[in-house]
Design an enzyme around this catalytic site. Structure first.
Site, short mmCIF file in Angstrom:
data_model
loop_
_atom_site.label_atom_id
_atom_site.label_comp_id
_atom_site.label_asym_id
_atom_site.label_seq_id
_atom_site.Cartn_x
_atom_site.Cartn_y
_atom_site.Cartn_z
N GLY A 240 0.77 -1.24 0.00
CA GLY A 240 0.00 0.00 0.00
C GLY A 240 0.80 1.29 0.00
O GLY A 240 0.33 2.32 -0.49
N VAL B 8 -11.74 3.47 1.84
CA VAL B 8 -11.20 4.17 0.68
C VAL B 8 -10.24 3.28 -0.11
O VAL B 8 -9.65 2.34 0.44
CB VAL B 8 -10.47 5.47 1.10
N ASP C 212 -5.23 2.91 10.65
CA ASP C 212 -6.63 2.60 10.89
C ASP C 212 -6.79 2.23 12.37
O ASP C 212 -6.88 3.12 13.21
CB ASP C 212 -7.02 1.47 9.93
P1 IMP Z 1 -4.44 -1.10 10.99
O1 IMP Z 1 -3.48 -2.14 11.47
O2 IMP Z 1 -5.86 -1.41 11.41
O3 IMP Z 1 -4.05 0.30 11.33
O4 IMP Z 1 -4.54 -1.30 9.45
C1 IMP Z 1 -3.77 -0.70 8.54
C2 IMP Z 1 -3.95 -1.41 7.22
O5 IMP Z 1 -5.34 -1.75 6.96
C3 IMP Z 1 -3.55 -0.48 6.12
O6 IMP Z 1 -2.17 -0.60 5.84
C4 IMP Z 1 -4.42 -0.92 4.98
O7 IMP Z 1 -3.79 -1.96 4.26
C5 IMP Z 1 -5.67 -1.48 5.62
N1 IMP Z 1 -6.79 -0.48 5.59
C6 IMP Z 1 -7.32 0.20 6.61
N2 IMP Z 1 -8.31 1.04 6.21
C7 IMP Z 1 -8.39 0.88 4.86
C8 IMP Z 1 -9.23 1.48 3.85
O8 IMP Z 1 -10.09 2.35 4.07
N3 IMP Z 1 -9.00 1.04 2.58
C9 IMP Z 1 -8.05 0.11 2.25
N4 IMP Z 1 -7.26 -0.46 3.17
C10 IMP Z 1 -7.43 -0.09 4.47
#
Ligand code: IMP
Length: 179
Positions: A45, A153, A103
């Site tokens: 990403g 998104v 996120d």
């Molecule tokens: P976290 O560990 O929950 O902070 O997740 C981070 C990862 O979740 C990011 O690197 C993304 O790959 C994925 N992610 C979180 N929100 C989105 C979104 O709205 N669209 C696409 N991927 C997301």
């Protein structure tokens, strides 16, 4: 492809403009500290954002990439599966970790811990997007491109089922695509 996008949240022009600002800020901050970071992108990403922001970092940086995934149900910090490890040791190094979005905060917390476990001296985080409403772990990026609302998104590296990473903007995916 455009018919899966409900609306554009952040345009390509805005991303480029903000990347210039962040790159300038990052360059000044590291110059003040007297260190040069190794810039590490989390696959896949972060790739478009890393490619943009690195052009605006006026330091003799090196770049490297890492691909990690969480084990199912993993709760403990640093407990991630490494699919692709770094090419070089980061022992004693300053790291600037590049992410697409913060996120829940789980990924960043685990990767940051992993980098400290590998002996990194300092880890700073730059993320293109931040969804603060979704946070379950208390962690914040040091540099954020754009704060966005709690919507799914895609584009500029972000995917849905590995697709739409190549869109040149950040768009809200139509719920009909995943419902
Ligand atoms: P976290 O560990 O929950 O902070 O997740 C981070 C990862 O979740 C990011 O690197 C993304 O790959 C994925 N992610 C979180 N929100 C989105 C979104 O709205 N669209 C696409 N991927 C997301």
């Amino acid at each position: 492809m455009i018919d899966v996008i409900d609306r554009i949240l952040v345009s390509e022009e805005e991303i480029v403009r903000r990347s210039k600002e962040l790159g300038k800020q990052i360059s000044e901050d590291y110059r003040k500290k007297g260190t040069t970071p190794i810039v590490i992108g989390l696959l896949k990403g972060s790739v478009p954002f890393l490619a943009e922001i690195m052009k605006h970092i006026d330091l003799d940086i090196e770049i490297d990439f890492m691909d990690v995934s969480s084990y199912d149900g993993a709760e403990s910090v640093g407990d991630v599966k490494i699919n692709k490890d770094l090419d070089k040791s980061v022992k004693g190094e300053s790291i600037l970790l590049v992410e697409d979005i913060v996120d829940t905060g789980r990924t960043l917390k685990e990767v940051r811990q992993l980098l400290f476990n590998k002996g990194a001296a300092d880890v700073k985080i730059v993320s293109l997007l931040d969804k603060p409403d979704r946070r379950v772990i208390e962690i914040n990026a040091d540099y954020v491109g754009f704060e966005i609302p709690n919507e799914f998104v895609v584009g500029y590296g972000l995917d849905y089922n590995q697709k739409y990473r190549n869109l040149p903007y950040i768009g809200v995916l139509k719920p009909s695509v995943y419902e």
